[in-house]
Design a protein around this motif. Structure first.
Motif, PDB file in Angstrom:
ATOM      1  N   PRO A 298      15.458   4.916  15.568  1.00 45.76           N
ATOM      2  CA  PRO A 298      14.921   5.849  14.548  1.00 45.76           C
ATOM      3  C   PRO A 298      15.530   5.618  13.115  1.00 45.76           C
ATOM      4  CG  PRO A 298      15.804   7.086  16.535  1.00 45.76           C
ATOM      5  CD  PRO A 298      16.280   5.508  16.340  1.00 45.76           C
ATOM      6  N   ILE A 299      14.520   4.915  12.410  1.00 46.68           N
ATOM      7  CA  ILE A 299      14.889   4.772  10.983  1.00 46.68           C
ATOM      8  C   ILE A 299      13.771   5.564  10.180  1.00 46.68           C
ATOM      9  CG2 ILE A 299      15.134   3.131   9.116  1.00 46.68           C
ATOM     10  CD1 ILE A 299      16.023   1.457  11.403  1.00 46.68           C
ATOM     11  N   CYS A 300      14.271   5.859   8.921  1.00 46.12           N
ATOM     12  CA  CYS A 300      13.297   6.698   7.904  1.00 46.12           C
ATOM     13  C   CYS A 300      12.232   5.517   7.214  1.00 46.12           C
ATOM     14  CB  CYS A 300      13.897   7.384   6.913  1.00 46.12           C
ATOM     15  SG  CYS A 300      12.928   8.378   5.850  1.00 46.12           S
ATOM     16  N   GLN A 301      11.225   5.939   7.300  1.00 43.96           N
ATOM     17  CA  GLN A 301      10.174   5.178   6.396  1.00 43.96           C
ATOM     18  C   GLN A 301      10.203   5.299   5.077  1.00 43.96           C
ATOM     19  OE1 GLN A 301       5.993   3.894   8.637  1.00 43.96           O
ATOM     20  NE2 GLN A 301       5.567   5.585   7.128  1.00 43.96           N
ATOM     21  N   GLY A 302       9.810   4.468   4.310  1.00 39.06           N
ATOM     22  CA  GLY A 302       9.502   4.386   2.829  1.00 39.06           C
ATOM     23  C   GLY A 302       8.212   4.823   2.390  1.00 39.06           C
ATOM     24  N   LYS A 303       7.596   4.787   1.296  1.00 33.43           N
ATOM     25  CA  LYS A 303       6.297   5.319   0.863  1.00 33.43           C
ATOM     26  C   LYS A 303       5.527   3.960   0.743  1.00 33.43           C
ATOM     27  CE  LYS A 303       5.881   6.492  -3.655  1.00 33.43           C
ATOM     28  NZ  LYS A 303       5.709   7.337  -4.584  1.00 33.43           N
ATOM     29  N   PHE A 304       5.969   2.724   0.947  1.00 35.88           N
ATOM     30  CA  PHE A 304       5.029   1.717   1.075  1.00 35.88           C
ATOM     31  C   PHE A 304       4.848   0.893   2.231  1.00 35.88           C
ATOM     32  CE2 PHE A 304       7.183   2.304  -3.328  1.00 35.88           C
ATOM     33  CZ  PHE A 304       5.882   2.474  -3.977  1.00 35.88           C
ATOM     34  N   SER A 305       3.974   0.301   2.728  1.00 35.59           N
ATOM     35  CA  SER A 305       3.747  -0.622   3.543  1.00 35.59           C
ATOM     36  C   SER A 305       3.301  -1.862   3.073  1.00 35.59           C
ATOM     37  CB  SER A 305       2.542  -0.048   4.771  1.00 35.59           C
ATOM     38  OG  SER A 305       1.350  -0.366   3.912  1.00 35.59           O
ATOM     39  N   TYR A 306       3.367  -2.951   3.828  1.00 36.92           N
ATOM     40  CA  TYR A 306       3.272  -4.348   3.089  1.00 36.92           C
ATOM     41  C   TYR A 306       2.360  -5.259   3.940  1.00 36.92           C
ATOM     42  CZ  TYR A 306       7.242  -2.758   0.618  1.00 36.92           C
ATOM     43  OH  TYR A 306       7.915  -2.132  -0.368  1.00 36.92           O
ATOM     44  N   ARG A 307       1.595  -6.231   3.354  1.00 30.68           N
ATOM     45  CA  ARG A 307       1.042  -7.398   3.982  1.00 30.68           C
ATOM     46  C   ARG A 307       1.726  -8.578   3.345  1.00 30.68           C
ATOM     47  NH1 ARG A 307      -3.397  -4.201   2.439  1.00 30.68           N
ATOM     48  NH2 ARG A 307      -3.892  -5.543   0.736  1.00 30.68           N
ATOM     49  N   LEU A 308       1.758  -9.498   4.183  1.00 30.22           N
ATOM     50  CA  LEU A 308       2.543 -10.747   3.627  1.00 30.22           C
ATOM     51  C   LEU A 308       1.893 -11.905   4.411  1.00 30.22           C
ATOM     52  CD1 LEU A 308       4.665 -12.006   1.887  1.00 30.22           C
ATOM     53  CD2 LEU A 308       6.333 -11.630   3.928  1.00 30.22           C
ATOM     54  N   LYS A 309       1.223 -12.699   3.825  1.00 31.66           N
ATOM     55  CA  LYS A 309       0.348 -13.888   4.181  1.00 31.66           C
ATOM     56  C   LYS A 309       1.452 -14.922   4.614  1.00 31.66           C
ATOM     57  CE  LYS A 309      -3.825 -13.386   1.634  1.00 31.66           C
ATOM     58  NZ  LYS A 309      -4.870 -13.911   0.732  1.00 31.66           N
ATOM     59  N   ASN A 310       1.271 -15.557   5.637  1.00 37.50           N
ATOM     60  CA  ASN A 310       2.195 -16.911   6.061  1.00 37.50           C
ATOM     61  C   ASN A 310       3.548 -16.420   6.329  1.00 37.50           C
ATOM     62  OD1 ASN A 310       2.896 -19.408   6.846  1.00 37.50           O
ATOM     63  ND2 ASN A 310       3.303 -20.246   4.591  1.00 37.50           N
TER      64      ASN A 310
ATOM     65  N   ASN B 193       0.864  -1.105  -0.132  1.00 40.93           N
ATOM     66  CA  ASN B 193      -0.076  -0.106   0.081  1.00 40.93           C
ATOM     67  C   ASN B 193       1.105   1.340   0.119  1.00 40.93           C
ATOM     68  OD1 ASN B 193      -2.571  -1.268   0.110  1.00 40.93           O
ATOM     69  ND2 ASN B 193      -2.213  -1.673   2.458  1.00 40.93           N
ATOM     70  N   VAL B 194       0.333   2.315  -0.446  1.00 35.79           N
ATOM     71  CA  VAL B 194       1.316   3.612  -0.706  1.00 35.79           C
ATOM     72  C   VAL B 194       0.815   4.359   0.597  1.00 35.79           C
ATOM     73  CG1 VAL B 194       1.756   5.782  -1.918  1.00 35.79           C
ATOM     74  CG2 VAL B 194       1.135   3.571  -3.035  1.00 35.79           C
ATOM     75  N   ILE B 195       1.774   4.620   1.173  1.00 29.97           N
ATOM     76  CA  ILE B 195       1.725   5.498   2.504  1.00 29.97           C
ATOM     77  C   ILE B 195       2.401   6.808   2.116  1.00 29.97           C
ATOM     78  CG2 ILE B 195       1.126   3.631   3.823  1.00 29.97           C
ATOM     79  CD1 ILE B 195       4.140   3.467   4.757  1.00 29.97           C
ATOM     80  N   SER B 196       2.352   7.891   3.345  1.00 25.78           N
ATOM     81  CA  SER B 196       2.918   8.971   3.196  1.00 25.78           C
ATOM     82  C   SER B 196       4.619   9.068   3.104  1.00 25.78           C
ATOM     83  CB  SER B 196       2.722   9.896   4.316  1.00 25.78           C
ATOM     84  OG  SER B 196       3.235   9.170   5.636  1.00 25.78           O
ATOM     85  N   GLY B 197       5.299   8.151   3.761  1.00 22.66           N
ATOM     86  CA  GLY B 197       6.771   7.899   3.693  1.00 22.66           C
ATOM     87  C   GLY B 197       7.520   9.158   3.986  1.00 22.66           C
ATOM     88  N   ALA B 198       8.816   9.197   4.130  1.00 22.37           N
ATOM     89  CA  ALA B 198       9.837   9.868   4.515  1.00 22.37           C
ATOM     90  C   ALA B 198       9.539  10.732   5.679  1.00 22.37           C
ATOM     91  CB  ALA B 198       9.754  11.194   3.288  1.00 22.37           C
ATOM     92  N   ARG B 199       9.448   9.714   6.603  1.00 21.39           N
ATOM     93  CA  ARG B 199       9.314  10.305   8.029  1.00 21.39           C
ATOM     94  C   ARG B 199      10.031   9.236   9.007  1.00 21.39           C
ATOM     95  NH1 ARG B 199       5.198   8.229  11.475  1.00 21.39           N
ATOM     96  NH2 ARG B 199       3.877   6.493  10.416  1.00 21.39           N
ATOM     97  N   LEU B 200      10.544   9.791  10.179  1.00 20.91           N
ATOM     98  CA  LEU B 200      11.229   8.846  11.108  1.00 20.91           C
ATOM     99  C   LEU B 200      10.063   8.066  11.779  1.00 20.91           C
ATOM    100  CD1 LEU B 200      14.427  10.792  12.649  1.00 20.91           C
ATOM    101  CD2 LEU B 200      14.278   8.731  11.181  1.00 20.91           C
ATOM    102  N   VAL B 201      10.491   6.812  11.874  1.00 18.36           N
ATOM    103  CA  VAL B 201       9.648   5.960  12.818  1.00 18.36           C
ATOM    104  C   VAL B 201      10.676   5.287  13.757  1.00 18.36           C
ATOM    105  CG1 VAL B 201       7.565   5.562  11.073  1.00 18.36           C
ATOM    106  CG2 VAL B 201       9.605   4.123  11.311  1.00 18.36           C
ATOM    107  N   LYS B 202      10.279   5.050  15.039  1.00 18.33           N
ATOM    108  CA  LYS B 202      11.038   4.002  16.055  1.00 18.33           C
ATOM    109  C   LYS B 202      10.630   2.686  15.856  1.00 18.33           C
ATOM    110  CE  LYS B 202      12.204   7.732  19.344  1.00 18.33           C
ATOM    111  NZ  LYS B 202      12.105   8.189  20.775  1.00 18.33           N
ATOM    112  N   ILE B 203      11.679   1.786  15.482  1.00 20.43           N
ATOM    113  CA  ILE B 203      11.442   0.241  15.321  1.00 20.43           C
ATOM    114  C   ILE B 203      12.105  -0.467  16.471  1.00 20.43           C
ATOM    115  CG2 ILE B 203      11.330   0.782  12.761  1.00 20.43           C
ATOM    116  CD1 ILE B 203      13.869  -1.125  12.617  1.00 20.43           C
ATOM    117  N   ASN B 204      11.298  -1.841  16.633  1.00 15.83           N
ATOM    118  CA  ASN B 204      11.894  -2.692  17.682  1.00 15.83           C
ATOM    119  C   ASN B 204      12.417  -4.019  16.855  1.00 15.83           C
ATOM    120  OD1 ASN B 204      11.535  -0.687  19.801  1.00 15.83           O
ATOM    121  ND2 ASN B 204       9.256  -1.309  19.547  1.00 15.83           N
TER     122      ASN B 204
END
Length: 577
Positions: A161-173, A142-153
């Motif tokens: 803090p790592i920069c997010q891209g413009k896509f998010s993903y769904r992945l079955k199994n 899916n297309v999202i806003s992107g280009a913003r910092l998110v904190k990941i674990n």
């Protein structure tokens, strides 16, 4: 192309980085080839290529991703290349790839289909912020806003803090490898088939310097996460090896009068081009180059021992002209560069303990760990001579010199060392152990040649080495063949090459071709002529070293390589007479 003037495998001169005081250098290289404890089990060739697909992105993006990957990967095992759009559908890259890294926001349908096929055939793929989907494995974006910092674990590495891209993903199994601070998955691993697909919506492979202004990642922890994923999730080797800085060169001779002759034409220092600063200093950010300048010392000017056994080398050298002088560099950018700097010493051989910027055919990178015989020879001959009129055959002559130099000794005759056209050295039919690069120029009525040779002697990475082959032979048939040293391999090669050249100059190509055919892999092999969409059968070499084939419609054609870096025998083009 005119066959008589065709020059195969020209090397592009490298540039190199840093001036050194030889008194500050400490040499602690291990004599790998002296070890008798070769494992003997690394005879399955594993592909060393890590390919990065970027679509239309700028060169600086590839350079940055490449540097980040090599900060994590074993530098003695892998090499990183950009996979161009034109290569995806036209080059045989899939079977020689250890990992495909994808970072592209616009992927054409045919290219995406090629990548899906790679995944379905158990290829490993790491996807960053790309519009790639794969219905078979249940991957959608899916297309999202992107280009913003998110904190990941990620496991025990938290709030990075790592920069997010413009896509998010769904992945079955799939399994979730990392989440953001809101608990949303941002790195997923497929559990489909061989579990070789990982998709990330954050920019693990890019430095902060290439992101939007003001976006500042935690680059240290980001690399820790990337390294962990490459190793634990994708099975690549990440034992990072610190690349030592280039060292002085040491001139070795067998006769004292030659030493005085060389010193009369004194070269005190040579320039070895430029190096990416972060290669020498891992904590430095990528993007800057430094000059490499090193001193040249003669045998009566250094007291410390160096890891090159001059006695073994000169006792095995049976040459009148070639290799009488050795310039040994424990660490160097490229022996080809050094040989060109030392060209006034005719017949000199430049030997490296380790190369930092080794190069192969078509500007390929040559992985050059300790334990390999890596050397470049400088020689010249008249353009009007038999060899001068057939310059492309020189690379085949050098390849033959390595294999025949070893196998003509009866005790090593059963080692299945072979020749793959145009310039590769193989064990059996599928394990590369070395390669040849010839850089040839014309100066007046002379041909000046620099012959670069790399042979895996005692380095079991990145593929297989001669001493492992010997060890396996001994275990299999109960022999006790001695292992070969780097110095022996170089001396045997030079001795055989001088003999081959002398015979060729006196008698022509017939005897050479007969000997060459006894080792080559291609008799009656079927090949595809990519420029003509025809199938053909290889019949041999012509007097210039080009392939002679017979097409299925009865035509005899002369071929030259097409320059693809993945497998020269998969695609060929015709050479116009």
């Amino acid at each position: 192309m005119c066959r008589k003037t065709a020059l195969i495998d020209f090397v592009k001169q490298l540039s190199g980085g840093v001036r050194f005081n030889h008194k500050q250098q400490i040499f602690e290289q291990k004599r790998l080839f002296q070890s008798s404890k070769m494992s003997g089990n690394n005879t399955v060739m594993k592909p060393p290529n890590v390919l990065v697909y970027l679509g239309e992105k700028e060169q600086k993006v590839f350079d940055n991703i490449s540097i980040n990957l090599m900060k994590c990967l074993n530098k003695d095992k892998y090499v990183v290349y950009e996979l161009k759009k034109s290569q995806v559908l036209g080059s045989p890259w899939k079977e020689n790839t250890a990992l495909l890294v994808m970072f592209s926001e616009e992927i054409e349908s045919k290219i995406a289909e090629a990548f899906r096929d790679y995944v379905e055939n158990e290829g490993k793929i790491l996807i960053f912020c790309s519009n790639f989907d794969h219905t078979e494995v249940g991957l959608n974006f899916n297309v999202i806003s992107g280009a913003r910092l998110v904190k990941i674990n990620y496991k025990t590495i938290l709030d990075v803090p790592i920069c997010q891209g413009k896509f998010s993903y769904r992945l079955k199994n799939s399994v979730c490898l990392a989440t953001n601070s809101e608990g949303e998955p941002c790195i997923l691993k497929s559990m489909h088939k061989s579990n070789n697909l990982i998709v990330s919506s954050v920019h693990l492979a890019l430095d902060s310097s290439l992101l939007e202004e003001g976006v500042q990642q935690d680059d240290i922890n980001r690399l820790h996460i990337l390294k962990n994923i490459l190793c634990e999730e994708l099975g690549l080797e990440t034992d990072c090896i610190t690349i030592p800085a280039p060292t002085p060169g040491y001139i070795l001779v067998d006769k004292e009068e030659l030493l005085y002759k060389l010193q009369s034409k004194r070269i005190k220092e040579i320039y070895l081009g430029k190096l990416e600063k972060s290669i020498l200093y891992p904590n430095e950010p990528p993007g800057s180059l430094v000059d490499i300048k090193v001193p040249i010392l003669f045998e009566n000017e250094f007291l410390d021992a160096i890891p090159f056994n001059r006695n073994v080398y000169f006792s095995n050298l049976k040459c009148k002209h070639l290799g009488a002088y050795v310039a040994f560099f424990p660490v160097i950018t490229s022996t080809m560069i050094a040989a060109e700097c030392l060209r006034q010493y005719e017949g000199i051989v430049v030997v490296a303990g380790r190369q930092v910027s080794g190069r192969g055919r078509s500007d390929n990178k040559w992985i050059s760990p300790e334990g390999g015989a890596m050397f470049t020879l400088h020689l010249s001959f008249l353009l009007s001579s038999r060899l001068g009129q057939r310059m492309p055959i020189l690379q085949h002559m050098a390849s033959l010199a390595v294999v025949h130099g070893i196998r003509k000794n009866p005790i090593y005759s059963k080692l299945d060392l072979r020749l793959k056209w145009p310039n590769d050295l193989f064990y059996e039919t599928d394990k590369k152990i070395g390669g040849i690069l010839v850089n040839t120029t014309l100066q007046g009525n002379e041909v000046v040649a620099f012959i670069g040779i790399g042979v895996n002697v005692a380095n079991e990475q990145p593929t297989v080495c001669i001493n492992s082959i010997i060890h396996k032979h001994n275990e299999t048939v109960g022999d006790s063949l001695p292992l070969l040293s780097i110095e022996e391999v170089i001396a045997l090669t030079l001795s055989e090459l001088e003999s081959l050249i002398d015979d060729f100059q006196q008698s022509g190509p017939e005897k050479f071709l007969s000997l060459y055919y006894s080792y080559w892999l291609h008799q009656d092999q079927r090949v595809t002529l990519s420029s003509m969409n025809k199938e053909a059968t290889i019949r041999g070499l012509d007097e210039y070293g080009f392939l002679v084939v017979n097409t299925d419609d009865g035509k005899n054609l002369t071929l030259q390589p097409d320059g693809n870096r993945f497998d020269i025998m998969k695609n060929l083009i015709t050479s116009r007479k």
